[in-house]
Design an enzyme around this catalytic site. Structure first.
Site, PDB file in Angstrom:
ATOM      1  N   TYR A  16      -8.254  -2.636  13.748  1.00  0.00           N
ATOM      2  CA  TYR A  16      -7.435  -2.427  12.451  1.00  0.00           C
ATOM      3  C   TYR A  16      -8.025  -1.546  11.345  1.00  0.00           C
ATOM      4  CZ  TYR A  16      -9.580  -7.063  11.051  1.00  0.00           C
ATOM      5  OH  TYR A  16     -10.578  -7.964  10.820  1.00  0.00           O
ATOM      6  N   LYS A  18       6.066   5.029  -2.012  1.00  0.00           N
ATOM      7  CA  LYS A  18       5.654   6.015  -3.191  1.00  0.00           C
ATOM      8  C   LYS A  18       5.382   5.248  -4.424  1.00  0.00           C
ATOM      9  CE  LYS A  18       7.437  10.447  -3.062  1.00  0.00           C
ATOM     10  NZ  LYS A  18       8.249  11.475  -3.493  1.00  0.00           N
ATOM     11  N   GLU A  70       4.409  17.366  -7.249  1.00  0.00           N
ATOM     12  CA  GLU A  70       3.984  16.507  -6.417  1.00  0.00           C
ATOM     13  C   GLU A  70       2.909  16.907  -5.092  1.00  0.00           C
ATOM     14  OE1 GLU A  70       7.100  13.052  -5.634  1.00  0.00           O
ATOM     15  OE2 GLU A  70       8.192  14.984  -5.237  1.00  0.00           O
ATOM     16  N   GLU A  72       9.987  10.681   4.651  1.00  0.00           N
ATOM     17  CA  GLU A  72      10.373  10.139   6.154  1.00  0.00           C
ATOM     18  C   GLU A  72       9.437  10.828   7.167  1.00  0.00           C
ATOM     19  OE1 GLU A  72      14.140   9.893   3.282  1.00  0.00           O
ATOM     20  OE2 GLU A  72      12.172  10.927   3.457  1.00  0.00           O
TER      21      GLU A  72
END
Length: 118
Positions: A53, A98, A21, A73
């Site tokens: 934004y 994810k 990953e 996290e």
């Protein structure tokens, strides 16, 4: 308190527990709910009186692209800290997805939601 919702922020990044990953990367998607007082911007019609934004999108995409955390996290915390760090927000909810998590026989995605205040 007012909310600003920014949904569908996508970027390719290298956060993940497995070496593959962090080497190959994967797609992430983020939805933000930002608690902010929009009264002044509503009166002034001035971009400086709110959180742009487009800036929020750029913050999220940069963190996804440049971070190499093991845990989503940690990435979600970094995003929340950066949005709160603009000084214009009271609270933020980060929903970090994810896309295509590397789980055998699983074709879904995994979403983590955190809520942080300053």
């Amino acid at each position: 308190m007012d909310t600003l919702n920014v949904k569908g922020i996508r970027a390719y990044g290298y956060t993940g527990y497995f070496d593959a990953e962090q080497f190959l990367g994967q797609w992430f998607e983020v939805d933000l709910t930002i608690w902010i007082d929009l009264a002044k911007a509503g009166q002034s019609d001035d971009l400086n009186d709110t959180l742009n934004y487009a800036d929020a999108v750029a913050i999220v995409q940069k963190l996804i692209r440049e971070s190499k955390f093991k845990m989503i996290e940690k990435l979600a915390e970094a995003i929340a800290d950066a949005i709160l760090g603009t000084g214009k927000t009271q609270q933020v909810k980060v929903a970090l997805t994810k896309c295509q998590a590397p789980i055998p026989d699983f074709d879904g995605d995994v979403t983590l939601e955190i809520l942080r205040s300053r």
